[in-house]
Structure formats: C-alpha cells, structure tokens
Design a protein around this motif. Structure first.
Motif, PDB file in Angstrom:
ATOM      1  N   LEU A 254       0.833  -1.202   0.000  1.00  0.00           N
ATOM      2  CA  LEU A 254       0.000   0.000   0.000  1.00  0.00           C
ATOM      3  C   LEU A 254       0.866   1.250   0.000  1.00  0.00           C
ATOM      4  CD1 LEU A 254      -2.820   1.325   0.271  1.00  0.00           C
ATOM      5  CD2 LEU A 254      -2.552   1.114   2.766  1.00  0.00           C
ATOM      6  N   PHE A 255       1.965   1.231   0.751  1.00  0.00           N
ATOM      7  CA  PHE A 255       2.840   2.410   0.845  1.00  0.00           C
ATOM      8  C   PHE A 255       3.545   2.656  -0.489  1.00  0.00           C
ATOM      9  CE2 PHE A 255       6.937   4.390   1.646  1.00  0.00           C
ATOM     10  CZ  PHE A 255       6.612   5.463   2.459  1.00  0.00           C
ATOM     11  N   ASN A 256       3.993   1.586  -1.148  1.00  0.00           N
ATOM     12  CA  ASN A 256       4.822   1.744  -2.338  1.00  0.00           C
ATOM     13  C   ASN A 256       4.066   2.313  -3.535  1.00  0.00           C
ATOM     14  OD1 ASN A 256       7.183   0.817  -1.108  1.00  0.00           O
ATOM     15  ND2 ASN A 256       6.724  -1.332  -1.579  1.00  0.00           N
ATOM     16  N   VAL A 257       2.710   2.290  -3.543  1.00  0.00           N
ATOM     17  CA  VAL A 257       1.951   2.799  -4.692  1.00  0.00           C
ATOM     18  C   VAL A 257       1.467   4.215  -4.469  1.00  0.00           C
ATOM     19  CG1 VAL A 257       1.251   0.475  -5.356  1.00  0.00           C
ATOM     20  CG2 VAL A 257      -0.194   1.805  -3.794  1.00  0.00           C
TER      21      VAL A 257
ATOM     22  N   ASP B  62       3.811  -9.354  11.655  1.00  0.00           N
ATOM     23  CA  ASP B  62       4.684 -10.527  11.654  1.00  0.00           C
ATOM     24  C   ASP B  62       6.127 -10.033  11.467  1.00  0.00           C
ATOM     25  OD1 ASP B  62       5.932 -12.930  11.516  1.00  0.00           O
ATOM     26  OD2 ASP B  62       4.898 -13.645   9.712  1.00  0.00           O
ATOM     27  N   ALA B  63       6.850  -9.922  12.582  1.00  0.00           N
ATOM     28  CA  ALA B  63       8.218  -9.384  12.505  1.00  0.00           C
ATOM     29  C   ALA B  63       9.187 -10.335  11.830  1.00  0.00           C
ATOM     30  CB  ALA B  63       8.713  -9.065  13.921  1.00  0.00           C
ATOM     31  N   SER B  64       8.812 -11.618  11.714  1.00  0.00           N
ATOM     32  CA  SER B  64       9.716 -12.583  11.074  1.00  0.00           C
ATOM     33  C   SER B  64       9.690 -12.484   9.550  1.00  0.00           C
ATOM     34  CB  SER B  64       9.361 -14.010  11.513  1.00  0.00           C
ATOM     35  OG  SER B  64       8.049 -14.339  11.087  1.00  0.00           O
ATOM     36  N   GLN B  65       8.747 -11.728   8.995  1.00  0.00           N
ATOM     37  CA  GLN B  65       8.618 -11.599   7.548  1.00  0.00           C
ATOM     38  C   GLN B  65       8.733 -10.126   7.161  1.00  0.00           C
ATOM     39  OE1 GLN B  65       8.389 -14.102   5.405  1.00  0.00           O
ATOM     40  NE2 GLN B  65       8.407 -15.665   7.035  1.00  0.00           N
ATOM     41  N   PRO B  66       9.961  -9.596   7.053  1.00  0.00           N
ATOM     42  CA  PRO B  66      10.098  -8.179   6.691  1.00  0.00           C
ATOM     43  C   PRO B  66       9.737  -7.940   5.226  1.00  0.00           C
ATOM     44  CG  PRO B  66      12.256  -9.218   6.793  1.00  0.00           C
ATOM     45  CD  PRO B  66      11.276 -10.251   7.267  1.00  0.00           C
ATOM     46  N   GLU B  67       9.195  -6.777   4.959  1.00  0.00           N
ATOM     47  CA  GLU B  67       8.835  -6.378   3.598  1.00  0.00           C
ATOM     48  C   GLU B  67       9.512  -5.059   3.273  1.00  0.00           C
ATOM     49  OE1 GLU B  67       4.399  -8.384   3.220  1.00  0.00           O
ATOM     50  OE2 GLU B  67       4.597  -6.245   3.639  1.00  0.00           O
ATOM     51  N   GLN B  68       9.877  -4.872   2.021  1.00  0.00           N
ATOM     52  CA  GLN B  68      10.631  -3.683   1.617  1.00  0.00           C
ATOM     53  C   GLN B  68       9.688  -2.562   1.232  1.00  0.00           C
ATOM     54  OE1 GLN B  68      13.951  -4.295  -1.056  1.00  0.00           O
ATOM     55  NE2 GLN B  68      13.565  -2.342  -2.080  1.00  0.00           N
ATOM     56  N   VAL B  69      10.001  -1.359   1.705  1.00  0.00           N
ATOM     57  CA  VAL B  69       9.287  -0.153   1.291  1.00  0.00           C
ATOM     58  C   VAL B  69      10.310   0.794   0.693  1.00  0.00           C
ATOM     59  CG1 VAL B  69       7.431  -0.368   2.977  1.00  0.00           C
ATOM     60  CG2 VAL B  69       9.525   0.797   3.630  1.00  0.00           C
ATOM     61  N   ASP B  70       9.908   1.487  -0.384  1.00  0.00           N
ATOM     62  CA  ASP B  70      10.792   2.414  -1.079  1.00  0.00           C
ATOM     63  C   ASP B  70      10.328   3.827  -0.792  1.00  0.00           C
ATOM     64  OD1 ASP B  70      12.219   0.276  -2.253  1.00  0.00           O
ATOM     65  OD2 ASP B  70      10.654   0.074  -3.787  1.00  0.00           O
ATOM     66  N   ALA B  71      11.116   4.538   0.036  1.00  0.00           N
ATOM     67  CA  ALA B  71      10.757   5.891   0.435  1.00  0.00           C
ATOM     68  C   ALA B  71      11.453   6.901  -0.478  1.00  0.00           C
ATOM     69  CB  ALA B  71      11.164   6.137   1.888  1.00  0.00           C
ATOM     70  N   VAL B  72      10.848   8.087  -0.564  1.00  0.00           N
ATOM     71  CA  VAL B  72      11.369   9.164  -1.402  1.00  0.00           C
ATOM     72  C   VAL B  72      11.596  10.375  -0.517  1.00  0.00           C
ATOM     73  CG1 VAL B  72      11.002  10.615  -3.419  1.00  0.00           C
ATOM     74  CG2 VAL B  72      10.128   8.260  -3.402  1.00  0.00           C
ATOM     75  N   ARG B  73      12.836  10.858  -0.468  1.00  0.00           N
ATOM     76  CA  ARG B  73      13.155  12.035   0.343  1.00  0.00           C
ATOM     77  C   ARG B  73      12.633  13.302  -0.337  1.00  0.00           C
ATOM     78  NH1 ARG B  73      18.429   9.378   0.813  1.00  0.00           N
ATOM     79  NH2 ARG B  73      18.719   8.563   2.936  1.00  0.00           N
ATOM     80  N   PRO B  74      12.534  14.414   0.420  1.00  0.00           N
ATOM     81  CA  PRO B  74      12.053  15.673  -0.190  1.00  0.00           C
ATOM     82  C   PRO B  74      12.925  16.142  -1.335  1.00  0.00           C
ATOM     83  CG  PRO B  74      11.926  15.801   2.211  1.00  0.00           C
ATOM     84  CD  PRO B  74      12.637  14.525   1.887  1.00  0.00           C
ATOM     85  N   ASP B  75      14.233  15.787  -1.346  1.00  0.00           N
ATOM     86  CA  ASP B  75      15.103  16.222  -2.450  1.00  0.00           C
ATOM     87  C   ASP B  75      15.017  15.303  -3.659  1.00  0.00           C
ATOM     88  OD1 ASP B  75      16.342  14.002  -1.477  1.00  0.00           O
ATOM     89  OD2 ASP B  75      18.250  14.964  -0.993  1.00  0.00           O
ATOM     90  N   GLY B  76      14.172  14.267  -3.622  1.00  0.00           N
ATOM     91  CA  GLY B  76      13.990  13.375  -4.754  1.00  0.00           C
ATOM     92  C   GLY B  76      14.789  12.091  -4.677  1.00  0.00           C
ATOM     93  N   SER B  77      15.751  11.987  -3.749  1.00  0.00           N
ATOM     94  CA  SER B  77      16.512  10.749  -3.632  1.00  0.00           C
ATOM     95  C   SER B  77      15.661   9.685  -2.944  1.00  0.00           C
ATOM     96  CB  SER B  77      17.803  10.999  -2.824  1.00  0.00           C
ATOM     97  OG  SER B  77      17.494  11.466  -1.523  1.00  0.00           O
ATOM     98  N   THR B  78      16.024   8.420  -3.183  1.00  0.00           N
ATOM     99  CA  THR B  78      15.235   7.307  -2.646  1.00  0.00           C
ATOM    100  C   THR B  78      16.029   6.571  -1.577  1.00  0.00           C
ATOM    101  OG1 THR B  78      16.044   5.812  -4.364  1.00  0.00           O
ATOM    102  CG2 THR B  78      14.014   7.038  -4.826  1.00  0.00           C
ATOM    103  N   ARG B  79      15.311   5.880  -0.718  1.00  0.00           N
ATOM    104  CA  ARG B  79      15.914   5.083   0.343  1.00  0.00           C
ATOM    105  C   ARG B  79      14.977   3.925   0.658  1.00  0.00           C
ATOM    106  NH1 ARG B  79      19.154   5.805   4.982  1.00  0.00           N
ATOM    107  NH2 ARG B  79      19.581   3.693   5.738  1.00  0.00           N
ATOM    108  N   SER B  80      15.517   2.717   0.726  1.00  0.00           N
ATOM    109  CA  SER B  80      14.704   1.523   0.977  1.00  0.00           C
ATOM    110  C   SER B  80      14.825   1.130   2.446  1.00  0.00           C
ATOM    111  CB  SER B  80      15.150   0.364   0.085  1.00  0.00           C
ATOM    112  OG  SER B  80      14.959   0.699  -1.275  1.00  0.00           O
ATOM    113  N   PHE B  81      13.713   0.657   3.028  1.00  0.00           N
ATOM    114  CA  PHE B  81      13.662   0.192   4.408  1.00  0.00           C
ATOM    115  C   PHE B  81      12.959  -1.151   4.456  1.00  0.00           C
ATOM    116  CE2 PHE B  81      13.647   4.817   4.542  1.00  0.00           C
ATOM    117  CZ  PHE B  81      14.658   5.095   5.444  1.00  0.00           C
ATOM    118  N   LEU B  82      13.152  -1.890   5.546  1.00  0.00           N
ATOM    119  CA  LEU B  82      12.423  -3.127   5.796  1.00  0.00           C
ATOM    120  C   LEU B  82      11.492  -2.909   6.971  1.00  0.00           C
ATOM    121  CD1 LEU B  82      15.238  -5.825   5.425  1.00  0.00           C
ATOM    122  CD2 LEU B  82      13.436  -5.240   3.773  1.00  0.00           C
TER     123      LEU B  82
END
Length: 494
Positions: free
Chosen positions: A428-431, A457-477
């Motif tokens: 949901l976050f990534n779209v 479920d902490a045993s199953q991490p999922e990746q989210v792709d965040a976008v900083r205000p300057d346009g650069s991206t950063r991925s988190f689990l």
C-alpha cells in the motif's frame, strides 16, 4: 694512662642515639617492625594516609585477638608518633598524602632480616671477596703504575690459562652444594641494604632542601647573589652530601641497560638452579625483585631531585626581598617601640591600636569620569545582503516535518472501504505519490496500523521504497503488516 675510652663512649652513644637503633631498642619494636613488614613488603608503593591508619588498627586488633600485648593508641596516633621518631615519613605527594618507612626504619628491618637468616661468617668466598676489596682499596689509596700493571698481567695470565684449558677440553669445575649455598647467601647479603641505601640518598636531598630554603629566607644578600648561590647549590644536590656523592658515582653504572640486563639474566640463572628451591619464599621474592628495586630507587631519587629543584627555583623567583625587608623593618620598629614602652608601663596597662583605618570624610567620590570613546557611535555594519541565502518556502519546511497523519488515515480508510482488507502495508505504501512516501511516513503508517490492532509478523520483513524531499530514494524493511476491515476497533485521532 689514656685508653681512648672517652672517644669510644662518644661514638657508641651517638650510634645508639640514631633512629635505627632506637627503634630496635624499644620494647615496642616487636609490634612496630611486624606492622612495617606487613604494610611495606619489598618494593611496596607508599600507602595513603587514611588507608594506613585503618590497616594499622586492623593489624593491632588481630595481634590483640591472638593474645599479644599491643598499644592502646589508635593507628592515627601511632603513625604521628612514628613520624616524630623518624621511622615513618609523611609525603605530601601530588594531591594525596602518603606514608612510607624512612631509611632508618628500612635499615632496622634489614638488621632483623639478617639476624633471622642463616649466616656463614667465615667462608672461602667471603675471604676471597675481602682480599679483593682490600687489595683494590690499597691500590686506590697509593696509586702505583708498575703495581697496577703487575696485577693486570697476573689477572690476564690467570684468565688466559683458564681460557686455554677449557678450549683444550679441560674439565669444567662444578661448584658443590655447600659452595652454592654459600654464594647464594653472599648474594642475599649484598642485596639486603639496597632499599635503605636509596632511601637515605632521598632523605639526604630532602634535608638539604630544608636547609637551603631556611637559609634563603634568612639571607639579606642582593637578589643577584642569592640567585647565583642557590641555583648553583640546587644543581649540585647529589654532590653536596656523602650519600649523594656515592649515589652519583653508582648512577652511571645503574643507568647502563646492558648492566641491568646482565644482572637480570644472572638472577634468573640463580633462581633456575635446584638449590634455589631450598630458599625461603621471602629470599626468592627478594631475588626476583632486585632489578625492580634498583629501577624504582633510581626513579625515586631522581624524582626527589627534580621536585627539590623545582621548589627551589619557584621559591627564588617568587621571593620578594624588597617587600620582606620592609616588613622586617616594620616589625623591628614595633619591637623597639614595645621595649621603650615596657620601661615605663605598669601592670595591666594597654595601648589603643586601631586595627581598621577610620573612614575618609568625603561627601562624594566620583566613580567614573567622562570617556569620549564611550560616546562615539559604533561603526556601521558591513552590507552582507548579497550573501543572504534564499528564503525557505513553506512547502519545503512542511516536507521536513513529521508524518502526515491525516492523509495516511484517509488512505487507510479508503483501502478498507474498497476491498475490506489491507493485505500488505508495504504494498500500500509503495503505490502512493512521492509526497506520501517520505521516510517519516513509514513510521506514521506503522503507528496508525498498530492503533488499529493490525496483524504484525516481525519474522517476515517487507521492503518499502521511500522518497526524500530532495527526490533521492531510500529503501527500508518493515514487518509484514495486514489489517481486516472488521477488526477496526477505534477511530484513530487525526
């Protein structure tokens, strides 16, 4: 007929008056010496004052419980008594006062150690050592080139003959057990006095410092003469006393690292021999710590010399002869006036003396005068408008803020209304658009879903792709999170 007994009497009386023999003569020596031996073993560090008092009290209680007659005084009172009798030295130190035994106390403990150790009063090695020492002293007293050459030739011939015999395969002489025991006893006898010898040199320097400082305070010489005289004496502390001269002569030898290394190797060889196992533990400990005792003795003496030189230098530089002469003249004038007044004064007469000067009769005292500089306006500030950075927009500031909880709440509500379930919060976050995918929005979304009792479920991490205000991206689990529409229990606060 004169027998010279008066001279012997004076000599022996002076010897019996030394702190060393006074300590051994006292009945309390049977208490004092064991306490010193327990608190200051070989190569022991000085002990802080308060700790020493406490340890002495504990040792006295232990002796008292064993049935021994001990003084009723406290450890502090006994320590003060031992300082007065020159058995204990109280060192002001560098911020912490400490106690340590004086050279006289060290010598007294050496006497006891030697008396309780098996002594070989007459032996081959002692006679040979005595002969060599007497021979060297005689040659030093009456130097003779030919005699010196003769003795060197004899020594060279003897050593050369022994060298040739061994090289030719001659039998190597092995010392017997009795000879080794005798030699080891001689080694211990020579090592017994090392700590007290170093301590006496240190105490001699400290006594010279007191004498110089006392003479300096009483000297009326010009400051130039005082500086020349006392700076010269402070630079020659080691050569101004018999102990200092003896130490100065031995210092060059002791500073030689090869000499100390050879000494350490020889001591290790002695300790490795099976006969060394017959020694007492204290004797073995003494042999092992010999090099450390020598090194520490050198450091203590050099440290004392450095402290005394620094003290004398600061005292000379800071001493104001003019001011002290003025004070001395004032005190002498007061003394003369007192003597004159005492010639006519009667009992209970007194003199009115104003300790505090009277107030000055001044109506007003101007505390501040006009200063033209204080009325001058400050210089104009430099124009830095060209260097002014661009102003931050409200949109930019908003993007740097916390999570957009209102938008995220509406997003969750719409997802539940459309499908009744959120299978993956990460999906949901990534779209979402970039403005709702800032890194901080990940925390906001997790906060909202936790309040809605979402399944995490902490045993199953999922990746989210965040976008900083300057346009650069950063991925988190983030933990796999899902939410059923019918499990919603409360409306989150916007």
């Amino acid at each position: 007929m004169a027998t010279g007994i008066e001279g012997d009497f004076a000599r022996i009386e002076a010897a019996l008056g030394t702190p060393t023999l006074k300590l051994l003569d006292r009945k309390s020596a049977v208490i004092v010496l064991p306490i010193f031996a327990a608190l200051f073993p070989d190569n022991a560090e000085p002990m802080p004052v308060e700790r020493f008092h406490t340890r002495v009290d504990a040792l006295l209680d232990e002796l008292r419980a064993s049935g021994h007659q001990v003084p009723s005084s406290s450890g502090k009172a006994l320590a003060m008594q031992w300082v007065r009798e020159r058995w204990l030295y109280r060192d002001p130190g560098q911020g912490q006062e400490t106690y340590r035994p004086t050279g006289d106390a060290e010598q007294a403990m050496d006497y006891v150690t030697r008396a309780t150790r098996t002594q070989l009063n007459l032996s081959l090695s002692r006679i040979e050592t005595m002969r060599r020492v007497v021979s060297e002293a005689a040659l030093a007293a009456h130097p003779d080139r030919e005699e010196r050459l003769r003795r060197l030739s004899e020594e060279i011939a003897r050593l050369s003959a022994e060298h040739d015999r061994l090289r030719a395969g001659g039998e190597l002489a092995v010392a017997s057990e009795s000879e080794l025991i005798e030699q080891f006893a001689n080694v211990l006898r020579e090592l017994d006095g090392l700590p007290s010898d170093f301590r006496r040199v240190e105490e001699a320097m400290r006594e010279m410092h007191r004498s110089i400082a006392s003479r300096f305070r009483q000297d009326d010489s010009p400051i130039g003469e005082v500086l020349d005289d006392y700076l010269e004496q402070s630079s020659q502390l080691l050569t101004a006393t018999p102990e200092g001269r003896a130490f100065q002569g031995a210092l060059e030898l002791l500073r030689n690292p090869d000499w100390l290394g050879s000494l350490r190797t020889d001591l290790g060889t002695i300790l490795a021999h099976p006969i060394a196992g017959m020694m007492l533990p204290d004797e073995t400990k003494q042999l092992r710590g010999t090099v450390a005792v020598i090194r520490r003795g050198i450091e203590d003496v050099n440290g004392q010399q450095s402290r005394l030189t620094t003290t004398l230098t600061e005292h000379i530089l800071n001493y104001d002869h003019v001011r002290n002469r003025e004070l001395d003249e004032v005190l002498k004038g007061i003394d003369a006036s007192m003597r004159t007044w005492m010639q006519t004064a009667r009992p209970r007469d007194h003199v009115e003396v104003e300790l505090i000067p009277a107030h000055l009769e001044i109506d007003a005292l101007k505390l501040r005068v006009f200063d033209p500089d204080s009325e001058r306006p400050p210089e104009k500030l430099a124009d830095t408008s060209d260097d002014e950075p661009e102003a931050l927009s409200l949109e930019y500031i908003r993007k740097q803020g916390g999570p957009s909880l209102e938008e995220l709440t509406r997003l969750v509500d719409e997802a539940l209304a459309n499908s009744g379930v959120i299978e993956s919060a990460a999906a949901l976050f990534n779209v979402q658009p970039d403005e709702l995918r800032r890194p901080v929005e990940v925390l906001g979304l997790m906060h909202l879903l936790a309040r809605l009792d979402a399944a995490v479920d902490a045993s199953q991490p999922e990746q989210v792709d965040a976008v900083r205000p300057d346009g650069s991206t950063r991925s988190f689990l983030m933990p796999a999170t899902s939410l059923q529409g019918d499990t919603q229990q409360q409306e989150p606060a916007s």
